[in-house]
Design an enzyme around this catalytic site. Structure first.
Site, PDB file in Angstrom:
ATOM      1  N   LYS A  98      36.825  38.267  41.033  1.00 49.13           N
ATOM      2  CA  LYS A  98      37.628  37.075  41.236  1.00 49.13           C
ATOM      3  C   LYS A  98      36.739  35.843  41.091  1.00 49.13           C
ATOM      4  CE  LYS A  98      41.651  38.926  42.308  1.00 49.13           C
ATOM      5  NZ  LYS A  98      42.905  38.654  41.563  1.00 49.13           N
ATOM      6  N   LYS A 142      52.751  43.919  36.839  1.00 49.26           N
ATOM      7  CA  LYS A 142      52.841  44.157  38.272  1.00 49.26           C
ATOM      8  C   LYS A 142      54.316  44.321  38.633  1.00 49.26           C
ATOM      9  CE  LYS A 142      48.687  41.527  39.543  1.00 49.26           C
ATOM     10  NZ  LYS A 142      48.181  40.296  40.220  1.00 49.26           N
TER      11      LYS A 142
END
Length: 323
Positions: A151, A247
């Protein structure tokens, strides 16, 4: 007739803190629901897409509202009567599970997907200072994870990636900017990241600003996340992205996610199947779709302090069905 049996909000603590460019999370609220045909019960879970304004309470309310409406409670009907998102995902998953229970047919066969096998999953290294990310990468590599997802936030990102590379010299690397590279020279960044062994860049620019990637001489492929939720989004992003992160909470369930995967393949895009923070119940349908993916990022339950009983196994960098 299928009816809603139960819906509630549940909270899971994160193991430590999950940090991305939008901030840290120490817990996650999910919406849990059950549907029944009077004999069998199907279960589903969804994690709210918080950057879209969803909350677990709002998702629970949406599920209850849909259950009160006239018309059948079926997967096809949900596509016509509910917006994509975590509420529809939870209901869709419960309906798939109900059919599994009622027919005795495995989910993969019902959905026309390959028979499930253990898969290498990415493990997320949260946004942090370079030394901490290096230590976290070293720990993940020691657990056997061969694929790490970093990230980033657009500040000192090269230092972070270089530190991770030192901590996990043999790991494959994916990076996720979470829309934070508005002020980054993306072409130069990708060229440098390629020398550090990065293989994919997820969502470098904000959703709606995909045109900023037009004409960029990128050395690595871009993967759309926030920019692509459902199958109809593929035509809009197919000229600037080379892959899409599917997702189920974004798509609103496995039913739509299968359509999205097929649309992506038809346009020559590769696929990743990812997840939000969730329990093993939340990623169960996604694991089946992930059998068709180029990258798998289903570590949500592995990032929790405690998963549901009977959850997925995470060993040697692979995710496997329980039992």
């Amino acid at each position: 007739m299928i009816t809603l049996k139960n819906v509630r909000v549940e909270r899971f603590a994160v193991d430590g803190s999950f940090n991305i460019s939008r901030g840290p999370k120490t817990e996650v609220d999910v919406v849990y629901c059950e549907v029944t045909d009077g004999t069998y019960v199907g279960r589903g879970e969804g994690t709210p897409i918080y950057y879209e304004g969803e909350t677990a309470d709002l998702c629970a309310e949406a599920i209850e509202t849909r259950a009160r409406q006239s018309g059948p409670l079926t997967r096809d009907a949900l596509l016509k009567t509910m917006m994509e998102g975590a509420a529809r995902n939870a209901l869709d998953a419960a309906l798939w599970d109900l059919e599994v229970q009622a027919t005795g047919t495995p989910l993969w066969q019902l959905a026309g997907l390959p028979e499930p096998r253990p898969l290498i999953t990415a493990y997320t290294i949260s946004l942090n200072d370079p030394d901490t990310m290096k230590a976290d990468a070293r720990a993940a590599a020691a657990k056997g994870y061969p694929l790490l997802k970093l990230k980033l936030n657009g500040e000192n990102d090269l230092l972070r990636v270089a530190a991770v590379r030192i901590g996990a010299p043999d790991a494959r690397l994916i990076i996720d900017a979470n829309e934070a590279w508005a002020d980054v020279d993306v072409g130069h960044m990708t060229a440098t990241l390629k020398t550090l062994g990065v293989e994919l860049i997820e969502q470098p620019v904000a959703a709606g600003q995909e045109d900023d990637l037009m004409g960029v001489m990128a050395s690595l492929p871009f993967c759309a996340d926030e920019s692509c939720h459902v199958a109809e989004d593929i035509e809009r992003i197919a000229t600037t992205f080379q892959a899409v992160n599917i997702k189920l909470d974004k798509a609103g369930g496995l039913t739509e996610a299968i359509r999205l995967s097929e649309a992506a393949r038809a346009r020559g895009l590769k696929t990743m199947v990812g997840c939000m923070l969730s329990s093993s119940l939340g990623i169960h349908p996604a694991f089946h779709l992930a059998q068709t993916a180029d990258w798998v990022d289903l570590d949500g339950p592995a990032l929790l302090a405690n998963d549901r009983d009977g959850g997925f196994s995470f060993e040697g960098g692979r995710i496997s069905l329980p039992g």
